[in-house]
Structures are given as structure tokens and as C-alpha cells.
Design a protein around this motif. Structure first.
Motif, mmCIF file in Angstrom:
data_model
loop_
_atom_site.group_PDB
_atom_site.id
_atom_site.type_symbol
_atom_site.label_atom_id
_atom_site.label_comp_id
_atom_site.label_asym_id
_atom_site.label_seq_id
_atom_site.Cartn_x
_atom_site.Cartn_y
_atom_site.Cartn_z
ATOM 1 N N VAL A 187 0.852 -1.190 0.000
ATOM 2 C CA VAL A 187 0.000 0.000 0.000
ATOM 3 C C VAL A 187 0.887 1.238 0.000
ATOM 4 C CG1 VAL A 187 -1.877 1.237 1.135
ATOM 5 C CG2 VAL A 187 -1.735 -1.266 1.329
ATOM 6 N N LEU A 188 0.714 2.082 -1.009
ATOM 7 C CA LEU A 188 1.463 3.331 -1.104
ATOM 8 C C LEU A 188 0.499 4.503 -1.087
ATOM 9 C CD1 LEU A 188 4.110 2.624 -3.921
ATOM 10 C CD2 LEU A 188 4.444 2.531 -1.442
ATOM 11 N N ALA A 189 0.887 5.579 -0.443
ATOM 12 C CA ALA A 189 0.110 6.812 -0.491
ATOM 13 C C ALA A 189 0.372 7.518 -1.813
ATOM 14 C CB ALA A 189 0.484 7.721 0.678
ATOM 15 N N LEU A 288 -11.629 -3.962 2.659
ATOM 16 C CA LEU A 288 -12.420 -4.012 3.888
ATOM 17 C C LEU A 288 -11.504 -4.110 5.115
ATOM 18 C CD1 LEU A 288 -15.412 -6.392 3.052
ATOM 19 C CD2 LEU A 288 -15.445 -3.909 3.246
ATOM 20 N N ASP A 289 -10.482 -4.943 5.030
ATOM 21 C CA ASP A 289 -9.529 -5.055 6.139
ATOM 22 C C ASP A 289 -8.897 -3.704 6.454
ATOM 23 O OD1 ASP A 289 -10.038 -7.768 6.208
ATOM 24 O OD2 ASP A 289 -8.173 -8.347 5.195
ATOM 25 N N TYR A 290 -8.530 -2.984 5.412
ATOM 26 C CA TYR A 290 -7.871 -1.683 5.595
ATOM 27 C C TYR A 290 -8.830 -0.677 6.235
ATOM 28 C CZ TYR A 290 -4.835 2.296 4.578
ATOM 29 O OH TYR A 290 -4.030 3.404 4.683
ATOM 30 N N ALA A 291 -10.094 -0.689 5.787
ATOM 31 C CA ALA A 291 -11.086 0.224 6.355
ATOM 32 C C ALA A 291 -11.295 -0.049 7.839
ATOM 33 C CB ALA A 291 -12.407 0.100 5.595
ATOM 34 N N LYS A 297 -15.827 4.600 8.463
ATOM 35 C CA LYS A 297 -17.262 4.357 8.592
ATOM 36 C C LYS A 297 -17.811 3.455 7.493
ATOM 37 C CE LYS A 297 -18.164 8.705 8.360
ATOM 38 N NZ LYS A 297 -18.884 9.998 8.295
ATOM 39 N N PHE A 298 -17.408 3.732 6.255
ATOM 40 C CA PHE A 298 -17.930 3.005 5.107
ATOM 41 C C PHE A 298 -16.809 2.680 4.130
ATOM 42 C CE2 PHE A 298 -21.644 5.596 6.396
ATOM 43 C CZ PHE A 298 -22.617 4.607 6.485
ATOM 44 N N TYR A 299 -16.981 1.551 3.450
ATOM 45 C CA TYR A 299 -16.218 1.266 2.240
ATOM 46 C C TYR A 299 -17.169 1.507 1.081
ATOM 47 C CZ TYR A 299 -14.135 -1.528 -1.526
ATOM 48 O OH TYR A 299 -13.641 -1.954 -2.734
ATOM 49 N N ILE A 300 -16.830 2.448 0.205
ATOM 50 C CA ILE A 300 -17.691 2.824 -0.915
ATOM 51 C C ILE A 300 -17.090 2.229 -2.180
ATOM 52 C CG2 ILE A 300 -18.703 4.743 -2.199
ATOM 53 C CD1 ILE A 300 -18.429 6.416 0.379
#
Length: 356
Positions: A187-189, A288-291, A297-300
Motif C-alpha cells: 500500500v502506497l500513499a 475491507l480489512d484496511y477500512a 465508517k464506510f467502504y464505498i
């Protein structure tokens, strides 16, 4: 003008769209109005796929089908989940300015208006409801829009989430998730120094383009310049999830953390490798794991593939499009056939009926 109603994405993503619009889009952004773009729009684009295919196979379609391409103005962008609106514009003022700005187009569409969206505030939903009401009173046609998939992050871990699904779906997904054991997730920003490499950015664009080419709908082809801007944006709170098999990039997706949500925007797949690793399904659960880890609050999860996302446990919130047609005769004809353009609404109705 800051267009902050309905905006689930960072402003810098909108700015990148305005500066680097998709192919064949003419984008305008007046200081006293809203972002909009015009293009030649194929009316068949949003039809149910079987209907679209049947029409395209009719005799001489290559000739008369060109008549279905209309000069169209869209209020909004294709990089935001909802149409961007401003609280500084009263609804009646917005509609008056709209008609002043779009007279050259056959169609004008206020796209993706939220309808009681759980992802937005009461103010935002109320404004959109008023806009729908006043537009219909002024002769706009209301067309049911797409199904936006989302997942409330009201679970602690993947096991708890999977436990909510049926036994057969759990078994199927657990089998697909075994691919994750063979992949390295990175994961990179956005704005990371790795994205300064033009060759790497071009590789990522080609994977996005591969997904675009295999899609049933070809509408907004984003440019390499747009992706250059997005990937090198330090301020946007973007997250790029990479999936590596040994030294091969299997695929990636670009998400944003904004308003306390994880918003999934773009994917790139290395076909056929991505299919062999079930990357569509694997990336869903990694997101989902990251959220969960970030306390969001939500994964969109976007508009496409609602049937697949329903099987993955998504909920849906719907939109409406408001369509203004300059010629009264064409307005009458298209109004009679508007149900043909409501594919997601038909899918949802059938799903509701089958579950009762």
C-alpha cells in the motif's frame, strides 16, 4: 466556486478531472455555476446489455445508429460518485443558470443525484430532493440511476463479515481468498516517490486501460495526464493497493480516505494473471480489512457490477438523473422509453422480488 454538497472525494480529484478531462469531453467550470462537460453521447450506453446488443444487430445499424449519438451536456463529473452541487446556489437559480449555459445541446443531464443516501448528510439529501421536485415541475424527465455499492464498517474482522453471508458464498469466497496467500500486498500513499517514475506510471495506466477495454461500457476514457496528476498528488489522502506475484504486478486499485470513508475509484488488472488470482474478490477483502484497521465508517465500492457486489455482501443506495431535452417532440418520445435506461433499478426490483 467550491462545490461541496455530495462530494465523497477530495477536491484535488475533481481538479484533476477539470484540468485533464476524458477523451472527447469539453469541460467547463464557471465561477458562478457548477462543473459540467459536453460530449456526443450514445443513447444506448446505459441500456440493459441484452437490449443494447439486440439493437446494435438490427439491419443497417452502422448507418442509422449514428442518429442515436446526441450532443449532451452533463452536470457533474465522471470521477465523483454523485453530482456536485453548491449550497450557495438556490435550486431555482441553479435551474435558471443551467438553461442559460446549455442551450447548444440536445440533452442536458444532471447526473447521479443522491436519493436518501446514507453516505451523505440530511442537508445534502434534502437539497437533492428539492432539485428533483422543482426539475420535474419544469419539464425535466426523471430517470432512475445506478446502484452505488457500499459496506458499513460495523464488524471487527474478516471472519465476522464472512459469517454474515450464506454458507455457500462463504465457501466460495474462502476458496478464492486462498489466492491471497500467494500475493504480496503493498500500500502506497499517492505522492509517494515511487510515482515519480514515468515508466512505472505508464505501466499502471496500461493496466487501467486493459480494464477499460474489456468493459461493456466505453464512456469516459481517462488520460495518462489525469493519472499522472492523481498518482503524484501528495495532499489527497489517496491509497494505492498493489498486488504482486513474485516480481510481477498482478493489479492495483486506487482508493481515497475522505469524510471518514474508504472510496474505491480505479482499478488496473494484468490480464489474464489477475483473473487467475481472483483479484477482484481478493482486493474487496483487502480494502475491507484496511477500512477496519483505519477505523473508517464506510467502504464505498462504486457503481459497476452490482450483482457481483451483492454476492460480496454490499448494500446499495440509488440515484436519479434529471434529463432536459430541448425539442418537445424528442422529449415526448424519450420520455416514453425511459424505462429502457434504468438497468440497475430493474436489477434491484428483480432481486427484491426473488428474495420475498
Amino acid at each position: 466556486m467550491q462545490t461541496n454538497l455530495n462530494q465523497l472525494e477530495p477536491q484535488s480529484l475533481v481538479d484533476a478531472f477539470l484540468k485533464h478531462p476524458p477523451q472527447n469531453f469539453n469541460v467547463q467550470n464557471y465561477a458562478d455555476f457548477l462543473p459540467f462537460f459536453s460530449t456526443d453521447f450514445d443513447l444506448l450506453t446505459t441500456l440493459d446489455t441484452p437490449v443494447r446488443q439486440r439493437i446494435s444487430k438490427l439491419p443497417a445499424y452502422a448507418y442509422w445508429g449514428k442518429l442515436l449519438h446526441l450532443s449532451t451536456c452533463f452536470i457533474g463529473t465522471t470521477v465523483t460518485e454523485y453530482s456536485l452541487l453548491s449550497p450557495a446556489l438556490a435550486v431555482d437559480v441553479l435551474l435558471r443558470k443551467l438553461k442559460q449555459n446549455v442551450r447548444k445541446n440536445t440533452l442536458t443531464i444532471i447526473k447521479d443525484l443522491p436519493i436518501n443516501s446514507p453516505l451523505l448528510s440530511t442537508e445534502e439529501n434534502t437539497y437533492s430532493a428539492e432539485l428533483v421536485c422543482q426539475s420535474e415541475n419544469q419539464g425535466f424527465i426523471t430517470v432512475e440511476g445506478q446502484a452505488l455499492a457500499y459496506v458499513p464498517i460495523d464488524f471487527q474482522n474478516r471472519a465476522e463479515y464472512l459469517a454474515r453471508l450464506s454458507r455457500s458464498r462463504r465457501k466460495n469466497l474462502n476458496r478464492k481468498l486462498k489466492s491471497l496467500d500467494l500475493l504480496r500486498v503493498e500500500v502506497l500513499a499517492t505522492g509517494d516517490s515511487r510515482f515519480a517514475n514515468a515508466i512505472f506510471r505508464d505501466q499502471l495506466y496500461q493496466l487501467y486501460f486493459a480494464v477499460y477495454q474489456q468493459s461493456d461500457i466505453h464512456f469516459d476514457l481517462l488520460s495518462p495526464a489525469f493519472f499522472d496528476a492523481v498518482l503524484q498528488d501528495v495532499q489527497a489522502e489517496g491509497r494505492v493497493f498493489f498486488y504482486w506475484y513474485e516480481e510481477k504486478l498482478v493489479g492495483y486499485n486506487i482508493c481515497y480516505i475522505h469524510r471518514g470513508n474508504l472510496v474505491d475509484k480505479y482499478i488496473g488488472f494484468n490480464y489474464p494473471l489477475a483473473l487467475s488470482f481472483n483479484l477482484y474478490f481478493v482486493s474487496w477483502f483487502v480494502n475491507l480489512d484496511y477500512a477496519v484497521q483505519q477505523g473508517l465508517k464506510f467502504y464505498i465500492a462504486g457503481w459497476t457490477d452490482p450483482e457481483v457486489k451483492a454476492q460480496l455482501g454490499a448494500k446499495f443506495t440509488f440515484t436519479r438523473h434529471l434529463v432536459w431535452i430541448q425539442q418537445p417532440a424528442l422529449r415526448y418520445v424519450l420520455g416514453k422509453f425511459k424505462h429502457l435506461f434504468e438497468a440497475d433499478a430493474h436489477w434491484h426490483e428483480q432481486k427484491q422480488e426473488s428474495s420475498t
